[in-house]
Structures are given as C-alpha cells and as structure tokens.
Design a protein around this motif. Structure first.
Motif, PDB file in Angstrom:
ATOM      1  N   GLN A 115       0.831  -1.123  -0.216  1.00 35.15           N
ATOM      2  CA  GLN A 115       0.000  -0.078  -0.096  1.00 35.15           C
ATOM      3  C   GLN A 115       0.887   1.416   0.024  1.00 35.15           C
ATOM      4  N   SER A 125      -4.887   9.610   1.472  1.00 27.13           N
ATOM      5  CA  SER A 125      -5.555   8.203   0.815  1.00 27.13           C
ATOM      6  C   SER A 125      -4.491   7.044   0.641  1.00 27.13           C
ATOM      7  N   LYS A 176      -3.360   3.739  -1.638  1.00 29.06           N
ATOM      8  CA  LYS A 176      -3.508   2.898  -2.647  1.00 29.06           C
ATOM      9  C   LYS A 176      -2.939   1.728  -2.916  1.00 29.06           C
ATOM     10  N   THR A 197      -6.031  -0.864  -6.591  1.00 24.71           N
ATOM     11  CA  THR A 197      -6.893  -0.734  -5.516  1.00 24.71           C
ATOM     12  C   THR A 197      -8.294  -1.068  -5.536  1.00 24.71           C
ATOM     13  N   ASP A 198      -8.824  -1.061  -6.752  1.00 23.61           N
ATOM     14  CA  ASP A 198     -10.486  -1.283  -7.081  1.00 23.61           C
ATOM     15  C   ASP A 198     -10.398  -3.032  -6.899  1.00 23.61           C
ATOM     16  N   LYS A 201      -8.602  -4.849  -4.936  1.00 23.15           N
ATOM     17  CA  LYS A 201      -8.429  -5.144  -3.618  1.00 23.15           C
ATOM     18  C   LYS A 201      -9.836  -5.073  -2.783  1.00 23.15           C
ATOM     19  N   LYS A 202     -10.697  -3.924  -3.153  1.00 21.75           N
ATOM     20  CA  LYS A 202     -11.815  -3.610  -2.598  1.00 21.75           C
ATOM     21  C   LYS A 202     -12.738  -4.611  -2.975  1.00 21.75           C
ATOM     22  N   ASN A 203     -12.742  -4.964  -4.308  1.00 22.07           N
ATOM     23  CA  ASN A 203     -13.584  -6.224  -4.868  1.00 22.07           C
ATOM     24  C   ASN A 203     -13.287  -7.454  -4.002  1.00 22.07           C
ATOM     25  N   VAL A 205     -12.264  -7.533  -0.760  1.00 19.42           N
ATOM     26  CA  VAL A 205     -12.821  -7.732   0.459  1.00 19.42           C
ATOM     27  C   VAL A 205     -14.197  -7.871   0.205  1.00 19.42           C
ATOM     28  N   GLN A 206     -15.000  -7.152  -0.815  1.00 24.85           N
ATOM     29  CA  GLN A 206     -16.447  -7.302  -0.585  1.00 24.85           C
ATOM     30  C   GLN A 206     -16.723  -8.871  -1.093  1.00 24.85           C
TER      31      GLN A 206
END
Length: 166
Positions: A110, A117, A119, A146-147, A149-151, A153-154
């Motif tokens: 990261q 922020s 990333k 980043t996107d 990694k967010k996906n 987690v979701q």
C-alpha cells in the motif's frame, strides 16, 4: 587540417578526413529508438519509478506521480519511505535486499498518497546495472490494484454472509 612549410619554404596543407555517415545513421536510429521507448514508458498507465543503489529516487515518471499525487520534483532526490506504512516498508526493504543480490520481484503493498488516501499497487521490481555490470539501482513498475483489493474484500464479506445464513 595542418598547415606547414617544407624545407624550401613552400607551404603544405595536410588534410585528414573520415567518413562518419555510418556512425551518424546509427546515432539517428538510436535516438529514434530512445524516443519511441521513452514515449511508451511515459504514456503507459503503469507507474514507473527509478531508484539508485541506496533507494534514493532518481526518476519519478508522470505515470507514477499520477498514482500518488506528488510531482516529480517532490519525489526525485528523496526516499520512498514517506509513501509507506510500517508493514509496507518491511516488504520494500526485503525486496531491495533481493535486488542487491540481482533478483527481481513481484509484490503488493500500500502507498500513502499526497491527499492521505491509500492505494494498493502491484510492483514488479528489477535491478539495473551500470556499464561495468555493477548494481546501479532498481526500476519499479507499479500497477494500481486498489479497485481489485476492494472487490476482494467485498467478495469475502459476501461469502461470509452467505455461509452464515446457511
């Protein structure tokens, strides 16, 4: 060109000429090739960062600056530690040690951006060498994940919810 006089007083001119057409043609081709690769590097959506053997930033390309929000002037000549959390710093130090041994590496960490922020980036780091084949530094190619990694987690959260509802 050399101007001189012989023993009888007559002036002599000596001229040496070399044909450098081949060298000039090679130099032009080399410049075209450098321009082509420089343009590719500067226009790709992968952040590129060059550091010297001590980890000091030598060149921060615009594509890397777009990821972290800093200008090249703010990054070049400094060290990347301020962009990293403690955990990410440990990963980077390990990778830098590997590069000293001539090893390449692909890893995720990261980055802390100028606006605060964070990333995630996937980095492909490779050592580069000087004309005497001595380790001179590292080139890192950074892909913003980043996107992704967010996906991830979701998806994990959704999986846990689904498993809990059974």
């Amino acid at each position: 060109v050399n101007l001189s006089q012989d023993e009888s007083g007559f002036e002599e001119i000596s001229v040496i000429a070399r044909v450098i057409t081949e060298r000039k043609t090679f130099e032009k081709a080399l410049l075209r090739s450098e321009d082509k690769y420089r343009s590719m590097i500067e226009n790709m959506e992968l952040g590129l960062l060059e550091t010297d053997r001590d980890g000091k930033i030598v060149k921060a390309y615009n594509s890397f600056c777009a990821i972290v929000g800093y200008s090249p002037d703010e990054l070049e000549g400094g060290y990347a530690e301020f962009l990293l959390s403690n955990a990410s710093l440990e990963i980077l130090k390990k990778q830098q040690n590997n590069r000293l041994k001539g090893k390449t590496g692909v890893y995720e960490l990261q980055l802390i951006c100028k606006d605060g922020s964070e990333k995630w980036v996937m980095i492909s780091g490779v050592p580069f060498y000087d004309q005497n084949n001595r380790f001179a530094g590292t080139i890192g190619i950074h892909l913003d994940i980043t996107d992704r990694k967010k996906n991830e987690v979701q998806l994990i959260e959704a999986k846990n919810i689904a498993e809990d509802s059974l």
